[in-house]
Design a protein around this motif. Sequence first.
Motif, short mmCIF file in Angstrom:
data_model
loop_
_atom_site.label_atom_id
_atom_site.label_comp_id
_atom_site.label_asym_id
_atom_site.label_seq_id
_atom_site.Cartn_x
_atom_site.Cartn_y
_atom_site.Cartn_z
N ASP A 172 0.79 -1.24 0.00
CA ASP A 172 0.00 0.00 0.00
C ASP A 172 0.82 1.29 0.00
OD1 ASP A 172 -2.55 -1.44 0.27
OD2 ASP A 172 -1.83 -1.92 2.28
N VAL A 173 2.05 1.23 -0.46
CA VAL A 173 2.87 2.44 -0.54
C VAL A 173 2.52 3.20 -1.82
CG1 VAL A 173 5.26 3.24 -0.96
CG2 VAL A 173 4.79 1.55 0.84
N GLU A 174 2.59 4.53 -1.73
CA GLU A 174 2.43 5.33 -2.95
C GLU A 174 3.71 6.12 -3.20
OE1 GLU A 174 -0.74 8.25 -3.04
OE2 GLU A 174 -0.47 8.39 -5.23
N ILE A 175 4.25 6.00 -4.41
CA ILE A 175 5.47 6.75 -4.75
C ILE A 175 5.13 7.67 -5.93
CG2 ILE A 175 7.90 6.60 -5.40
CD1 ILE A 175 8.02 3.88 -4.11
N LYS A 176 5.23 8.98 -5.67
CA LYS A 176 4.78 9.94 -6.68
C LYS A 176 5.86 10.26 -7.72
CE LYS A 176 1.22 11.67 -3.66
NZ LYS A 176 1.10 12.54 -2.49
N GLU A 177 5.51 11.04 -8.71
CA GLU A 177 6.32 11.31 -9.88
C GLU A 177 7.79 11.65 -9.56
OE1 GLU A 177 3.29 12.31 -9.48
OE2 GLU A 177 2.18 11.64 -11.24
#
Length: 409
Positions: free
Chosen positions: A335-340
């Motif tokens: 459930d990790v989010e890694i942005k641009e």
Amino acid sequence: KVVAVIMVGGPTKGTRFRPLSFNTPKPLFPLAGQPMVHHPILACKRIPNLSQILLIGFYEEREFALYVSSISNELKVPIRYLREDKPHGSAGGLYYFRDLIMEDAPSHIFLLNCDVCCNFPLPDMLEAHRRYDGMGTLLVTKVSAESANQFGELVADPITNELLHYTEKPETFVSDLINCGIYVFTPEIFTAIQDVSTHREGRANLRRVSSFEALQLATRTLPTDFFRLDQDILSPLTGKKRLYTYETMDFWEQIKTPGISLKCSALYLVQFRLTSPHLLASGDGTKSATVIGDVYVHPSAKVHPTAKIGPSVSISANVRIAAGVRLISCIILDDVEIKENAVVMHAIVGWKSSLGKWSRVQAEGDYNAKLGITILGEAVTVEDEVVVTNSIVLPNKSLNGSVQEEIIL
Ligand code: GDD
């Protein structure tokens, strides 16, 4: 028949593994996308005539229930988690469940520590053990002389491979040959533990005679149902033609810290190339991201086609990776989010964390140093453009400025 027992320990044992062991038992921490204990389980599956695999520990049953039932179905081998009511030590736990272990009258019992990483040459060990005709065979390996004192150091006969001398974590150097925490025994091991138990009970009874002496000794002796395999059982049996060694020349690591777990994740990814290539991401499809070297991506993860990942990257369930992200040597948990355009290098990113645009979570990658990799605990937020270098960040923190060589509590 053969039974395999994996000692998984319990909650008090994982302290060096913080902050990654706060919510997940260490044996279930993912290495190469699979729980730590999954790797020895897969290796056990290759033992001829294996009848069952038993995990013994003192974690809550519910923590292992889901994993154990799904892996048991998948591998079509009975796998059970057996919970001790309290720690009995590495041999005490085995002894405690002796009736269940002996249920199918096995001729041999494998015993594996769950926190070691190697290629588990179990069938070869069994063959060697049969040849030696002793009570037990230990997997052993050579390590550097400086690191040997973290392990059981031993001396073996160079011709017969008999175990001649054994000292657990000695203060002064004995040998660079060490105990790997993987054993095969005949059922005689239970008699050996029983003998030590009887002897200890005898001494405890004697002691009751003098209360002063009892007080003095009680602080020095262990409870009568607590047995350490190495010190209490194996050590006294050396040089009696009952214990033998089998040396592995392949990789071997003990997984006590997050830094080493990152190294082991990479080692297992390399292994997958030989054993389970279908688990590795190929990056062949025109729509998928660029993949370099050995990489695991959970099927539910979403990776943008312009991201570049690898080598030695493991991405868990429901991770979202945006455009232009670069990942090298890291474990990204569920459930990790890694942005641009964020970069992660030599790091472990905890469950539900979020990395902002152009942020960097990085370290130099010295797996043995305390701050040699960067670790983000669960639900850490790294704001846009923030750089986190050689640091450990505890759960639920939000970082809006860059940090270096810090432990953020
Ligand atoms: N079920 C259960 N109950 N498991 C236990 C208990 C217990 O009371 N105590 C320890 N264990 C498990 C641990 O989880 C680990 O998998 C294994 O037993 C050995 O743990 P320790 O006794 O704490 O020893 P260690 O890990 O410091 O060292 C052992 O392993 C090294 C190899 O990794 C020793 O055997 C060393 O000699 C060896 O070099």
